[in-house]
Design a protein around this motif. Structure first.
Motif, PDB file in Angstrom:
ATOM      1  N   GLN A  36      44.674  31.889  40.858  1.00 34.05           N
ATOM      2  CA  GLN A  36      43.882  30.765  40.358  1.00 34.05           C
ATOM      3  C   GLN A  36      42.388  31.017  40.469  1.00 34.05           C
ATOM      4  O   GLN A  36      41.608  30.483  39.706  1.00 34.05           O
ATOM      5  CB  GLN A  36      44.244  29.491  41.157  1.00 34.05           C
ATOM      6  CG  GLN A  36      45.655  28.975  40.922  1.00 34.05           C
ATOM      7  CD  GLN A  36      45.839  28.372  39.539  1.00 34.05           C
ATOM      8  OE1 GLN A  36      44.882  27.989  38.888  1.00 34.05           O
ATOM      9  NE2 GLN A  36      47.078  28.295  39.084  1.00 34.05           N
ATOM     10  N   ASP A  37      41.978  31.836  41.427  1.00 38.76           N
ATOM     11  CA  ASP A  37      40.550  32.044  41.666  1.00 38.76           C
ATOM     12  C   ASP A  37      40.275  33.545  41.765  1.00 38.76           C
ATOM     13  O   ASP A  37      40.234  34.122  42.848  1.00 38.76           O
ATOM     14  CB  ASP A  37      40.117  31.343  42.958  1.00 38.76           C
ATOM     15  CG  ASP A  37      38.628  31.465  43.217  1.00 38.76           C
ATOM     16  OD1 ASP A  37      37.882  31.676  42.234  1.00 38.76           O
ATOM     17  OD2 ASP A  37      38.215  31.358  44.388  1.00 38.76           O
ATOM     18  N   ILE A  38      40.115  34.189  40.613  1.00 34.92           N
ATOM     19  CA  ILE A  38      39.921  35.635  40.574  1.00 34.92           C
ATOM     20  C   ILE A  38      38.431  35.925  40.617  1.00 34.92           C
ATOM     21  O   ILE A  38      37.697  35.611  39.683  1.00 34.92           O
ATOM     22  CB  ILE A  38      40.536  36.239  39.300  1.00 34.92           C
ATOM     23  CG1 ILE A  38      42.000  35.830  39.162  1.00 34.92           C
ATOM     24  CG2 ILE A  38      40.406  37.766  39.325  1.00 34.92           C
ATOM     25  CD1 ILE A  38      42.606  36.190  37.832  1.00 34.92           C
ATOM     26  N   LYS A  39      37.980  36.524  41.704  1.00 39.69           N
ATOM     27  CA  LYS A  39      36.568  36.863  41.860  1.00 39.69           C
ATOM     28  C   LYS A  39      36.277  38.222  41.219  1.00 39.69           C
ATOM     29  O   LYS A  39      37.173  39.051  41.051  1.00 39.69           O
ATOM     30  CB  LYS A  39      36.195  36.899  43.346  1.00 39.69           C
ATOM     31  CG  LYS A  39      36.414  35.589  44.083  1.00 39.69           C
ATOM     32  CD  LYS A  39      36.017  35.729  45.539  1.00 39.69           C
ATOM     33  CE  LYS A  39      36.176  34.410  46.296  1.00 39.69           C
ATOM     34  NZ  LYS A  39      37.598  33.991  46.370  1.00 39.69           N
TER      35      LYS A  39
ATOM     36  N   ALA B 162      38.068  45.663  42.947  1.00 37.14           N
ATOM     37  CA  ALA B 162      38.869  46.252  44.025  1.00 37.14           C
ATOM     38  C   ALA B 162      40.259  46.632  43.542  1.00 37.14           C
ATOM     39  O   ALA B 162      40.788  47.699  43.899  1.00 37.14           O
ATOM     40  CB  ALA B 162      38.964  45.276  45.196  1.00 37.14           C
ATOM     41  N   LYS B 163      40.862  45.787  42.713  1.00 39.82           N
ATOM     42  CA  LYS B 163      42.200  46.103  42.222  1.00 39.82           C
ATOM     43  C   LYS B 163      42.162  47.338  41.333  1.00 39.82           C
ATOM     44  O   LYS B 163      43.024  48.222  41.424  1.00 39.82           O
ATOM     45  CB  LYS B 163      42.781  44.916  41.462  1.00 39.82           C
ATOM     46  CG  LYS B 163      44.221  45.148  41.027  1.00 39.82           C
ATOM     47  CD  LYS B 163      44.904  43.870  40.599  1.00 39.82           C
ATOM     48  CE  LYS B 163      46.368  44.143  40.285  1.00 39.82           C
ATOM     49  NZ  LYS B 163      47.103  42.914  39.914  1.00 39.82           N
ATOM     50  N   ALA B 164      41.149  47.407  40.470  1.00 41.20           N
ATOM     51  CA  ALA B 164      41.014  48.588  39.613  1.00 41.20           C
ATOM     52  C   ALA B 164      40.779  49.841  40.446  1.00 41.20           C
ATOM     53  O   ALA B 164      41.368  50.898  40.179  1.00 41.20           O
ATOM     54  CB  ALA B 164      39.874  48.384  38.623  1.00 41.20           C
ATOM     55  N   GLN B 165      39.934  49.732  41.448  1.00 42.49           N
ATOM     56  CA  GLN B 165      39.651  50.875  42.325  1.00 42.49           C
ATOM     57  C   GLN B 165      40.924  51.368  42.992  1.00 42.49           C
ATOM     58  O   GLN B 165      41.187  52.582  43.060  1.00 42.49           O
ATOM     59  CB  GLN B 165      38.631  50.478  43.387  1.00 42.49           C
ATOM     60  CG  GLN B 165      38.304  51.569  44.395  1.00 42.49           C
ATOM     61  CD  GLN B 165      37.576  52.731  43.751  1.00 42.49           C
ATOM     62  OE1 GLN B 165      36.452  52.580  43.292  1.00 42.49           O
ATOM     63  NE2 GLN B 165      38.195  53.903  43.715  1.00 42.49           N
ATOM     64  N   ASN B 166      41.752  50.448  43.458  1.00 44.50           N
ATOM     65  CA  ASN B 166      42.994  50.831  44.115  1.00 44.50           C
ATOM     66  C   ASN B 166      43.946  51.524  43.138  1.00 44.50           C
ATOM     67  O   ASN B 166      44.586  52.524  43.485  1.00 44.50           O
ATOM     68  CB  ASN B 166      43.679  49.594  44.717  1.00 44.50           C
ATOM     69  CG  ASN B 166      42.956  49.053  45.922  1.00 44.50           C
ATOM     70  OD1 ASN B 166      42.201  49.783  46.576  1.00 44.50           O
ATOM     71  ND2 ASN B 166      43.158  47.784  46.234  1.00 44.50           N
ATOM     72  N   MET B 167      44.039  50.999  41.921  1.00 41.17           N
ATOM     73  CA  MET B 167      44.935  51.607  40.950  1.00 41.17           C
ATOM     74  C   MET B 167      44.469  53.002  40.555  1.00 41.17           C
ATOM     75  O   MET B 167      45.275  53.927  40.415  1.00 41.17           O
ATOM     76  CB  MET B 167      45.071  50.706  39.718  1.00 41.17           C
ATOM     77  CG  MET B 167      45.879  49.443  39.986  1.00 41.17           C
ATOM     78  SD  MET B 167      46.350  48.534  38.491  1.00 41.17           S
ATOM     79  CE  MET B 167      44.766  47.884  37.975  1.00 41.17           C
ATOM     80  N   LEU B 168      43.169  53.175  40.387  1.00 37.70           N
ATOM     81  CA  LEU B 168      42.644  54.500  40.055  1.00 37.70           C
ATOM     82  C   LEU B 168      42.853  55.469  41.211  1.00 37.70           C
ATOM     83  O   LEU B 168      43.206  56.641  40.997  1.00 37.70           O
ATOM     84  CB  LEU B 168      41.163  54.392  39.696  1.00 37.70           C
ATOM     85  CG  LEU B 168      40.857  53.659  38.381  1.00 37.70           C
ATOM     86  CD1 LEU B 168      39.369  53.412  38.233  1.00 37.70           C
ATOM     87  CD2 LEU B 168      41.388  54.448  37.191  1.00 37.70           C
TER      88      LEU B 168
ATOM     89  N   ALA C 283      36.260  40.846  32.546  1.00 41.50           N
ATOM     90  CA  ALA C 283      36.908  41.966  33.236  1.00 41.50           C
ATOM     91  C   ALA C 283      36.512  43.303  32.634  1.00 41.50           C
ATOM     92  O   ALA C 283      36.225  44.259  33.363  1.00 41.50           O
ATOM     93  CB  ALA C 283      38.427  41.786  33.201  1.00 41.50           C
ATOM     94  N   VAL C 284      36.480  43.389  31.310  1.00 40.78           N
ATOM     95  CA  VAL C 284      36.134  44.655  30.655  1.00 40.78           C
ATOM     96  C   VAL C 284      34.706  45.061  31.013  1.00 40.78           C
ATOM     97  O   VAL C 284      34.431  46.237  31.290  1.00 40.78           O
ATOM     98  CB  VAL C 284      36.324  44.550  29.128  1.00 40.78           C
ATOM     99  CG1 VAL C 284      35.732  45.764  28.422  1.00 40.78           C
ATOM    100  CG2 VAL C 284      37.799  44.402  28.780  1.00 40.78           C
ATOM    101  N   LYS C 285      33.786  44.114  31.019  1.00 44.35           N
ATOM    102  CA  LYS C 285      32.403  44.420  31.395  1.00 44.35           C
ATOM    103  C   LYS C 285      32.327  44.964  32.822  1.00 44.35           C
ATOM    104  O   LYS C 285      31.617  45.938  33.106  1.00 44.35           O
ATOM    105  CB  LYS C 285      31.534  43.171  31.270  1.00 44.35           C
ATOM    106  CG  LYS C 285      31.150  42.789  29.854  1.00 44.35           C
ATOM    107  CD  LYS C 285      30.259  41.553  29.871  1.00 44.35           C
ATOM    108  CE  LYS C 285      29.737  41.203  28.498  1.00 44.35           C
ATOM    109  NZ  LYS C 285      28.879  39.985  28.530  1.00 44.35           N
ATOM    110  N   LEU C 286      33.046  44.315  33.725  1.00 41.69           N
ATOM    111  CA  LEU C 286      33.035  44.761  35.124  1.00 41.69           C
ATOM    112  C   LEU C 286      33.591  46.177  35.255  1.00 41.69           C
ATOM    113  O   LEU C 286      33.020  47.030  35.943  1.00 41.69           O
ATOM    114  CB  LEU C 286      33.875  43.808  35.978  1.00 41.69           C
ATOM    115  CG  LEU C 286      33.220  42.500  36.399  1.00 41.69           C
ATOM    116  CD1 LEU C 286      34.259  41.562  37.006  1.00 41.69           C
ATOM    117  CD2 LEU C 286      32.105  42.766  37.424  1.00 41.69           C
ATOM    118  N   LEU C 287      34.712  46.434  34.593  1.00 43.73           N
ATOM    119  CA  LEU C 287      35.342  47.746  34.699  1.00 43.73           C
ATOM    120  C   LEU C 287      34.469  48.828  34.080  1.00 43.73           C
ATOM    121  O   LEU C 287      34.350  49.934  34.620  1.00 43.73           O
ATOM    122  CB  LEU C 287      36.716  47.717  34.028  1.00 43.73           C
ATOM    123  CG  LEU C 287      37.755  46.785  34.653  1.00 43.73           C
ATOM    124  CD1 LEU C 287      39.069  46.864  33.895  1.00 43.73           C
ATOM    125  CD2 LEU C 287      37.972  47.102  36.132  1.00 43.73           C
ATOM    126  N   THR C 288      33.869  48.526  32.942  1.00 45.34           N
ATOM    127  CA  THR C 288      33.003  49.504  32.275  1.00 45.34           C
ATOM    128  C   THR C 288      31.779  49.822  33.125  1.00 45.34           C
ATOM    129  O   THR C 288      31.330  50.970  33.197  1.00 45.34           O
ATOM    130  CB  THR C 288      32.564  48.966  30.903  1.00 45.34           C
ATOM    131  OG1 THR C 288      33.732  48.691  30.115  1.00 45.34           O
ATOM    132  CG2 THR C 288      31.704  49.965  30.174  1.00 45.34           C
TER     133      THR C 288
END
Length: 274
Positions: free
Chosen positions: A33-36, A42-48, A81-86
């Motif tokens: 409900q509250d995705i910071k 952090a989730k992307a970093q962990n997956m990579l 999300a795309v902006k953050l990841l890029t």
């Protein structure tokens, strides 16, 4: 088989892993409900770190009977999300999970380089033209109806044959508008009963007839947890079993919640083959 992402040729002769990054409050497994912003990074970093080759960003839950989400709300979630990841991972290959052409186009303009469309262009007539315009790989899934109605569309005379006809027609249309890189997703759980899902998995190798890469998305789905009478949170072991079968039957990409375990499965199967 290769696909072109941002001018980089990705070899799919060895299976790859696509990590799922849902920015939705009602995903069946990892809704929040509250995705910071820090959670997304952090989730992307962990997956990579665990070995993901791609990350698939979705702003509209497509679980059965999912709530409707306006295009404006989906767009806000996805582009954020795309902006953050890029920004944090400029070399990352981002896939955008949407059936709306405007969301897909804006995501591409902000750094995404794959379109993952559950409807194969049937829910938005402009989607195929967007994929062709930007020459990005296009994942087309088999589904009937919409996320809200798909559970009412599970009647098939011969599900494998009907899916073959579906893909043959959709691939022909995609080719006619100029899409070069096409990936097929048989759509486990989308307009299919649990026995039908297992029938498709059992005959998955037949889809190689289309000579296109095959994406498999079974991660923690109901065909696993309902069969085992457990929860999605307990379905990692079952997911790994089905991932192993899918790879042996020709899957080129595994779309997963748990990257590390999927990567390990691929490594073990590669060792077995060698």
């Amino acid at each position: 088989m290769t696909i072109n992402c941002k001018g980089q040729l990705i070899d799919l002769s060895q299976p790859k892993v696509m990590g799922i990054l849902n920015v939705t409050p009602d995903s069946f497994f990892d809704g929040n409900q509250d995705i910071k912003d820090s959670d997304i990074v952090a989730k992307a970093q962990n997956m990579l770190h665990d070995g993901a080759d791609f990350i698939d960003v979705g702003g509209y839950s497509t679980r059965p009977n999912a709530n409707f989400v306006s295009e404006e709300e989906e767009l806000e979630r996805v582009i954020r999300a795309v902006k953050l990841l890029t920004k944090h991972f400029p070399e990352l290959i981002i896939s955008v999970d949407t059936f709306r052409s405007h969301v897909a186009e804006q995501a591409i303009l902000h750094g995404a380089s794959i379109i993952n469309d559950i409807s194969a262009g049937l829910l938005d007539n402009n989607m195929l033209f967007v994929a062709a315009k930007y020459q990005v790989p296009y994942i087309m899934m088999h589904m009937k109806g919409t996320p809200q109605t798909m559970t009412q569309h599970t009647d098939y005379q011969d599900i494998i044959k009907e899916m073959m006809y579906y893909f043959s027609e959709r691939v022909a249309v995609a080719r006619s508008v100029g899409i070069n890189d096409i990936i097929l997703d048989v759509g486990f759980g989308f307009a299919k009963t649990i026995p039908q899902n297992f029938e498709i998995l059992n005959q998955l190798e037949h889809f190689s007839w289309l000579e296109l890469p095959l994406l498999v998305g079974v991660s923690r789905k109901s065909m696993i947890y309902k069969t085992l009478n457990i929860t999605p949170q307990e379905a990692l072991n079952g997911t790994t079993v089905l991932h192993t079968i899918a790879i042996q039957k020709g899957a080129s990409i595994l779309r997963v919640h748990d990257v590390k375990e999927a990567v390990q499965s691929i490594k073990l199967i590669n060792s077995l083959k060698s």
